[in-house]
Design a protein around this motif. Structure first.
Motif, PDB file in Angstrom:
ATOM      1  N   SER A  21      28.099 -23.038 -86.791  1.00 37.30           N
ATOM      2  CA  SER A  21      27.132 -23.089 -85.693  1.00 37.30           C
ATOM      3  C   SER A  21      26.788 -24.545 -85.419  1.00 37.30           C
ATOM      4  O   SER A  21      26.570 -25.323 -86.346  1.00 37.30           O
ATOM      5  N   LEU A  22      26.753 -24.899 -84.137  1.00 36.17           N
ATOM      6  CA  LEU A  22      26.457 -26.272 -83.736  1.00 36.17           C
ATOM      7  C   LEU A  22      25.080 -26.343 -83.098  1.00 36.17           C
ATOM      8  O   LEU A  22      24.637 -25.406 -82.442  1.00 36.17           O
ATOM      9  N   ASN A  23      24.413 -27.470 -83.297  1.00 38.73           N
ATOM     10  CA  ASN A  23      23.093 -27.701 -82.721  1.00 38.73           C
ATOM     11  C   ASN A  23      23.222 -28.459 -81.408  1.00 38.73           C
ATOM     12  O   ASN A  23      24.270 -29.019 -81.104  1.00 38.73           O
ATOM     13  N   ASN A  27      26.423 -33.551 -83.650  1.00 40.49           N
ATOM     14  CA  ASN A  27      26.734 -32.799 -84.860  1.00 40.49           C
ATOM     15  C   ASN A  27      27.739 -33.603 -85.670  1.00 40.49           C
ATOM     16  O   ASN A  27      28.680 -34.162 -85.114  1.00 40.49           O
ATOM     17  N   LEU A  28      27.551 -33.654 -86.978  1.00 41.80           N
ATOM     18  CA  LEU A  28      28.465 -34.356 -87.867  1.00 41.80           C
ATOM     19  C   LEU A  28      29.215 -33.344 -88.719  1.00 41.80           C
ATOM     20  O   LEU A  28      28.625 -32.375 -89.194  1.00 41.80           O
ATOM     21  N   ILE A  40      39.151 -28.361 -87.834  1.00 44.66           N
ATOM     22  CA  ILE A  40      38.122 -27.867 -86.911  1.00 44.66           C
ATOM     23  C   ILE A  40      38.307 -28.513 -85.538  1.00 44.66           C
ATOM     24  O   ILE A  40      38.307 -27.836 -84.512  1.00 44.66           O
ATOM     25  N   LEU A  41      38.505 -29.826 -85.521  1.00 41.42           N
ATOM     26  CA  LEU A  41      38.694 -30.540 -84.253  1.00 41.42           C
ATOM     27  C   LEU A  41      39.997 -30.121 -83.570  1.00 41.42           C
ATOM     28  O   LEU A  41      40.045 -29.968 -82.348  1.00 41.42           O
TER      29      LEU A  41
END
Length: 69
Positions: A21-23, A27-28, A40-41
């Protein structure tokens, strides 16, 4: 476009389902070597290229309003 959640299944080092989950904002992704950060990238890149083949959400998902995203 904003990505709120990433779900990766059976892609490279993620044999099981991996969810991130991203904010809002920055995001790091931090981890040890060979932990899957680049995977992931790469999954995001492949998804975006796949989506581009269909002209984006507007053509892929009936009723999608990209102005609201």
């Amino acid at each position: 476009m904003k990505i709120a959640k990433i779900k990766i299944t059976n892609f490279k080092c993620y044999e099981e389902t991996f969810t991130l989950s991203l904010n809002e904002g920055l995001n790091l992704i931090v981890g040890a070597n060979e932990a899957g950060k680049t995977t992931i990238l790469e999954a995001i890149l492949r998804w975006s290229r796949w989506l581009g083949q269909f002209g984006g959400f507007a053509k892929l998902i009936p009723g999608f309003d990209h102005a609201a995203s």
